[in-house]
Design a protein around this motif. Structure first.
Motif, PDB file in Angstrom:
ATOM      1  N   VAL A  88       0.851  -1.187   0.000  1.00  0.00           N
ATOM      2  CA  VAL A  88       0.000   0.000   0.000  1.00  0.00           C
ATOM      3  C   VAL A  88       0.888   1.238   0.000  1.00  0.00           C
ATOM      4  N   GLY A  89       0.285   2.382  -0.263  1.00  0.00           N
ATOM      5  CA  GLY A  89       1.079   3.601  -0.398  1.00  0.00           C
ATOM      6  C   GLY A  89       1.568   4.200   0.905  1.00  0.00           C
ATOM      7  N   VAL A  90       1.170   3.612   2.023  1.00  0.00           N
ATOM      8  CA  VAL A  90       1.569   4.158   3.327  1.00  0.00           C
ATOM      9  C   VAL A  90       3.053   3.890   3.559  1.00  0.00           C
ATOM     10  N   GLU A  91       3.797   4.938   3.877  1.00  0.00           N
ATOM     11  CA  GLU A  91       5.229   4.787   4.128  1.00  0.00           C
ATOM     12  C   GLU A  91       5.471   4.641   5.628  1.00  0.00           C
ATOM     13  N   LEU A  92       5.923   3.454   6.027  1.00  0.00           N
ATOM     14  CA  LEU A  92       6.227   3.185   7.430  1.00  0.00           C
ATOM     15  C   LEU A  92       7.645   2.639   7.529  1.00  0.00           C
ATOM     16  N   THR A  93       8.356   3.067   8.529  1.00  0.00           N
ATOM     17  CA  THR A  93       9.695   2.528   8.763  1.00  0.00           C
ATOM     18  C   THR A  93       9.558   1.137   9.375  1.00  0.00           C
ATOM     19  N   GLN A  94      10.640   0.368   9.302  1.00  0.00           N
ATOM     20  CA  GLN A  94      10.606  -0.963   9.909  1.00  0.00           C
ATOM     21  C   GLN A  94      10.377  -0.868  11.411  1.00  0.00           C
ATOM     22  N   GLU A  95      10.890   0.204  11.993  1.00  0.00           N
ATOM     23  CA  GLU A  95      10.696   0.413  13.435  1.00  0.00           C
ATOM     24  C   GLU A  95       9.209   0.620  13.751  1.00  0.00           C
ATOM     25  N   GLU A  96       8.516   1.387  12.884  1.00  0.00           N
ATOM     26  CA  GLU A  96       7.075   1.603  13.083  1.00  0.00           C
ATOM     27  C   GLU A  96       6.301   0.302  12.879  1.00  0.00           C
ATOM     28  N   LEU A  97       6.685  -0.470  11.860  1.00  0.00           N
ATOM     29  CA  LEU A  97       6.010  -1.730  11.586  1.00  0.00           C
ATOM     30  C   LEU A  97       6.194  -2.734  12.718  1.00  0.00           C
ATOM     31  N   ASP A  98       7.343  -2.706  13.345  1.00  0.00           N
ATOM     32  CA  ASP A  98       7.638  -3.663  14.415  1.00  0.00           C
ATOM     33  C   ASP A  98       6.740  -3.469  15.629  1.00  0.00           C
ATOM     34  N   LYS A  99       6.037  -2.328  15.700  1.00  0.00           N
ATOM     35  CA  LYS A  99       5.109  -2.093  16.811  1.00  0.00           C
ATOM     36  C   LYS A  99       3.831  -2.916  16.655  1.00  0.00           C
ATOM     37  N   TYR A 100       3.609  -3.401  15.426  1.00  0.00           N
ATOM     38  CA  TYR A 100       2.377  -4.124  15.140  1.00  0.00           C
ATOM     39  C   TYR A 100       2.630  -5.622  15.062  1.00  0.00           C
ATOM     40  N   GLU A 101       1.534  -6.383  15.285  1.00  0.00           N
ATOM     41  CA  GLU A 101       1.589  -7.832  15.207  1.00  0.00           C
ATOM     42  C   GLU A 101       1.332  -8.296  13.772  1.00  0.00           C
ATOM     43  N   ILE A 102       1.825  -9.486  13.455  1.00  0.00           N
ATOM     44  CA  ILE A 102       1.489 -10.101  12.171  1.00  0.00           C
ATOM     45  C   ILE A 102      -0.031 -10.260  12.098  1.00  0.00           C
ATOM     46  N   ASP A 103      -0.622  -9.924  10.949  1.00  0.00           N
ATOM     47  CA  ASP A 103      -2.068 -10.009  10.683  1.00  0.00           C
ATOM     48  C   ASP A 103      -2.877  -8.876  11.314  1.00  0.00           C
ATOM     49  N   ASP A 104      -2.221  -7.868  11.881  1.00  0.00           N
ATOM     50  CA  ASP A 104      -2.966  -6.677  12.304  1.00  0.00           C
ATOM     51  C   ASP A 104      -3.569  -6.014  11.068  1.00  0.00           C
ATOM     52  N   VAL A 105      -4.817  -5.551  11.189  1.00  0.00           N
ATOM     53  CA  VAL A 105      -5.573  -5.039  10.047  1.00  0.00           C
ATOM     54  C   VAL A 105      -5.856  -3.550  10.237  1.00  0.00           C
ATOM     55  N   PHE A 106      -5.730  -2.779   9.137  1.00  0.00           N
ATOM     56  CA  PHE A 106      -5.880  -1.322   9.206  1.00  0.00           C
ATOM     57  C   PHE A 106      -6.774  -0.797   8.091  1.00  0.00           C
ATOM     58  N   LYS A 107      -7.454   0.274   8.391  1.00  0.00           N
ATOM     59  CA  LYS A 107      -8.173   1.031   7.372  1.00  0.00           C
ATOM     60  C   LYS A 107      -7.233   2.112   6.857  1.00  0.00           C
ATOM     61  N   VAL A 108      -7.114   2.202   5.522  1.00  0.00           N
ATOM     62  CA  VAL A 108      -6.157   3.125   4.906  1.00  0.00           C
ATOM     63  C   VAL A 108      -6.886   4.116   4.013  1.00  0.00           C
ATOM     64  N   SER A 109      -6.494   5.367   4.093  1.00  0.00           N
ATOM     65  CA  SER A 109      -7.001   6.386   3.174  1.00  0.00           C
ATOM     66  C   SER A 109      -6.125   6.384   1.930  1.00  0.00           C
ATOM     67  N   ASN A 110      -6.715   6.067   0.787  1.00  0.00           N
ATOM     68  CA  ASN A 110      -5.948   6.047  -0.459  1.00  0.00           C
ATOM     69  C   ASN A 110      -5.710   7.448  -1.012  1.00  0.00           C
ATOM     70  N   GLN A 111      -6.466   8.406  -0.489  1.00  0.00           N
ATOM     71  CA  GLN A 111      -6.255   9.793  -0.908  1.00  0.00           C
ATOM     72  C   GLN A 111      -4.992  10.357  -0.255  1.00  0.00           C
ATOM     73  N   GLU A 112      -4.877  10.101   1.042  1.00  0.00           N
ATOM     74  CA  GLU A 112      -3.762  10.661   1.805  1.00  0.00           C
ATOM     75  C   GLU A 112      -2.623   9.672   2.001  1.00  0.00           C
ATOM     76  N   ASN A 113      -2.870   8.397   1.635  1.00  0.00           N
ATOM     77  CA  ASN A 113      -1.893   7.332   1.887  1.00  0.00           C
ATOM     78  C   ASN A 113      -1.483   7.285   3.350  1.00  0.00           C
ATOM     79  N   THR A 114      -2.500   7.287   4.204  1.00  0.00           N
ATOM     80  CA  THR A 114      -2.252   7.249   5.642  1.00  0.00           C
ATOM     81  C   THR A 114      -3.136   6.186   6.294  1.00  0.00           C
TER      82      THR A 114
END
Length: 648
Positions: A137-163
């Motif tokens: 997806v277009g959301v830019e996250l560092t590996q450090e930010e990703l490591d805060k989440y668990e495998i299979d965590d699910v998110f709603k993403v804004s495709n307009q803002e890529n957030t």
């Protein structure tokens, strides 16, 4: 954004511009995309809006918004960085020979404004990918930010803002399915405080405050609904002495005024969404399940069609619609009325005795109405699947709803009222259903010939389809063949001008009977009231953006249907994951472009992608073994292990 583009294609009145739309309007004016004349905003003739089709070899076609408008070709050098499904404002290239063409002026939205992403492990690193296709997806996250989440965590993403907008839960939790299907279309259950405050401010009905309404409280109205229903849109009464049918509908328009906070939310939702375990209502429950609901033993404001029938011709001799007060005497469920028709129940009191008496007489009339209707219209036997899920949101059982005499009685009462409503105006909201194209019919005939049917093209389409249905009945494939016939047809939709309803065989039809759960019906009520009151100003007000509104609510209807269907398939994927390598009875439902099947066993309705079919044919009964369940994409894969004799 698409709703705004529709409005600007058709013409948007200045006084109808919302605060959220105003910045876009000003920007489009500055760029010359739109013009303003007589306080009406509309696209400049040089510009068109639409959705970008499939991009091939860096070229594409723009599917232009609007009726009977040709698609525009966009060449390689004019595509910019637009992608398939993007919402585009394009500038027409005038004076160019060949196919009408254009170039991208601006990308104003993505194909899907919102998407669902989840965390996966790729090459021992966490990645955030789209739930449906595993693409980044277009959301830019560092590996450090990703490591805060668990495998299979699910998110709603804004495709307009890529957030990331919110964390929905974890894919391993079955309860996240509901959040996923709603978030894709930005649907929500909760209402704003302002909306709830207004909805709670209304008082119980005091008949003395409505002296101009027709008082029908002495008539023995009753409601007949599913046993789980809470929002009672309609009540009926049959006056046998005067051969007059009364269809009383909740008078939602008395409470929901145009462009108020509740109305704005109702437009946004447009439909109630029904999931197996609960509903997401169009209106706050303070209205939908209480004050607007035609509850028994309570005075309720209603909008009533009074229709006098000629019992010989079964035509409505005269009808009128008016504001009234009713007092429903009894709330029945379908099972109770079916028991009455089967002679398995007796009245408990004099009130029920009266209701039972006129219901039995009305049944004879609605049976005759249906018989007459089916001489020109169609009777399709598509099965409605019902899921029963437990507290953990897993499937417990499935069943197919069947039409019973009580369902048929209510259906024909509502059809009659809807038909009469459509006859009251020439421009408004119509429910239209166009004839299938010859191309689609040829594909249908080829599919049916492939299962051994003899296709005989009769003098009329009605005769041809009826012959096909008769053959399907002999082959015990009524529902399956009817599903194919339905697929070959155009999708029913809302439109401001009438073009008839092919499926029902009606010259004009609309939706009048469910304003609690459909916004179209609420608009029809407002229009009919304006016509009754000879209020041309109010009538013009209701119709001002009717073209854009009908397009928008047709799209909202498709969204609601998609949500309900995908929720079911997600539940089936979880069930399948618990039943890997097990065998189940199924039936082949498609052979092109790939084999598909549907389970018809203790659990029914799960749709499968067949990886090995051993030359199975359409509608063949098979035994399948479940190989894999992809919970993220809600897909189930299986192979055929045993085939029955081919249908003949």
């Amino acid at each position: 954004m698409k709703s705004l583009l529709i409005k600007l294609t058709l013409g948007l009145s200045e006084q109808d511009i919302s605060p959220d739309e105003l910045p876009h309007i000003n920007s489009f004016l500055t760029k010359g995309y739109i013009t303003r004349k007589d306080n009406l905003y509309k696209f400049n003739s040089k510009f068109r809006a639409g959705t970008l089709g499939l991009v091939q070899n860096s070229t594409a076609y723009l599917n232009v918004i609007g009726e009977n408008v040709r698609d525009l070709f966009i060449g390689e050098s004019d595509l910019a960085d637009a992608k398939e499904g993007d919402l585009i404002i394009a500038q027409r290239l005038l004076g160019v020979r060949g196919t009408p063409s254009a170039k991208v002026a601006e990308i104003v939205g993505r194909a899907e404004s919102y998407s669902i992403a989840y965390v996966v492990l790729k090459h021992e690193r966490k990645s955030l990918v789209n739930l449906k296709n595993d693409h980044p997806v277009g959301v830019e996250l560092t590996q450090e930010e990703l490591d805060k989440y668990e495998i299979d965590d699910v998110f709603k993403v804004s495709n307009q803002e890529n957030t990331i907008m919110e964390r929905l839960g974890n894919l391993q939790d079955p309860k996240v399915d509901e959040k996923i299907v709603l978030a894709q279309y930005n649907k929500h259950d909760a209402f704003d405080e302002e909306v709830l405050k207004i909805a709670s401010s209304f008082e119980e009905v005091d008949a003395s405050k409505y002296p101009s309404r027709v008082d029908l409280r002495e008539l023995s109205f009753c409601t007949i609904d599913p046993v789980t229903a809470k929002d009672f849109d309609d009540a009926i009464f049959w006056d046998d002495k005067n051969s007059t049918l009364y269809v009383a509908i909740a008078d939602v328009s008395e409470y929901v005024k145009p462009f108020g906070a509740i109305d704005n939310e109702a437009i946004y939702r447009s439909f109630s969404i029904y999931l197996p375990h609960r509903s997401i209502p169009m209106l706050p429950r303070e209205l939908s399940e209480t004050l607007c609901s035609l509850q028994p033993n309570k005075d309720r404001l209603s909008y009533v069609f009074e229709m006098k029938l000629d019992l010989d011709s079964l035509e409505v001799k005269q009808s009128k619609v008016y504001e009234a007060i009713i007092h429903s005497k009894r709330r029945f469920d379908y099972e109770e009325i079916d028991a009455l028709f089967e002679g398995k129940t007796d009245p408990k009191n004099e009130e029920e005795k009266e209701i039972f008496s006129w219901l039995k007489k009305l049944r004879d009339i609605t049976d005759a109405l249906k018989k007459k209707r089916l001489k020109v219209g169609y009777d399709f036997h598509s099965k409605e699947l019902e899921l029963n899920i437990d507290e953990e949101s897993n499937i417990v059982s499935t069943s197919y709803a069947e039409e019973t005499p009580s369902h048929a009685l209510i259906e024909d009462c509502m059809l009659l009222a809807n038909k009469e409503a459509a006859a009251k105006y020439s421009r408004g909201i119509f429910r239209i259903h166009e004839e299938p194209s010859q191309g689609k019919l040829q594909i249908l005939y080829q599919e049916l010939a492939g299962i051994g049917m003899s296709i005989d093209i009769k003098n009329s389409m009605k005769e041809t389809i009826t012959d096909i249905q008769n053959q399907a009945k002999e082959m015990d494939l009524e529902s399956e063949v009817d599903t194919l016939i339905i697929r070959s047809q155009m999708q029913a939709k809302y439109a401001p001008l009438n073009s008839g309803h092919f499926g029902l065989g009606f010259e004009a039809y609309t939706h009048f009977t469910s304003p609690i759960r459909r916004y179209s019906d609420l608009i029809v009520h407002r229009l009919l009231k304006a016509i009754n009151n000879n209020d041309t100003q109010e009538g013009s007000y209701v119709l001002r953006n009717i073209e854009a509104l009908t397009m928008t609510i047709s799209e909202k209807e498709r969204e609601a249907s998609s949500i309900e269907a995908e929720f079911a398939q997600r539940k089936f994927a979880r069930w399948a994951n618990e039943n890997l390598e097990k065998n189940f009875k199924a039936r082949i439902t498609a052979t092109k472009p790939e084999y598909k099947a549907e389970i018809l066993d203790e659990i029914s309705g799960a749709r499968l992608l067949i990886t090995a079919a051993d030359n199975a044919v359409l509608f063949q009964d098979v035994v399948v073994c479940i190989d894999k369940a992809d919970i993220a994409k809600a897909k189930i894969y299986a192979h055929v292990v045993e085939s029955s004799d081919v249908q003949s």
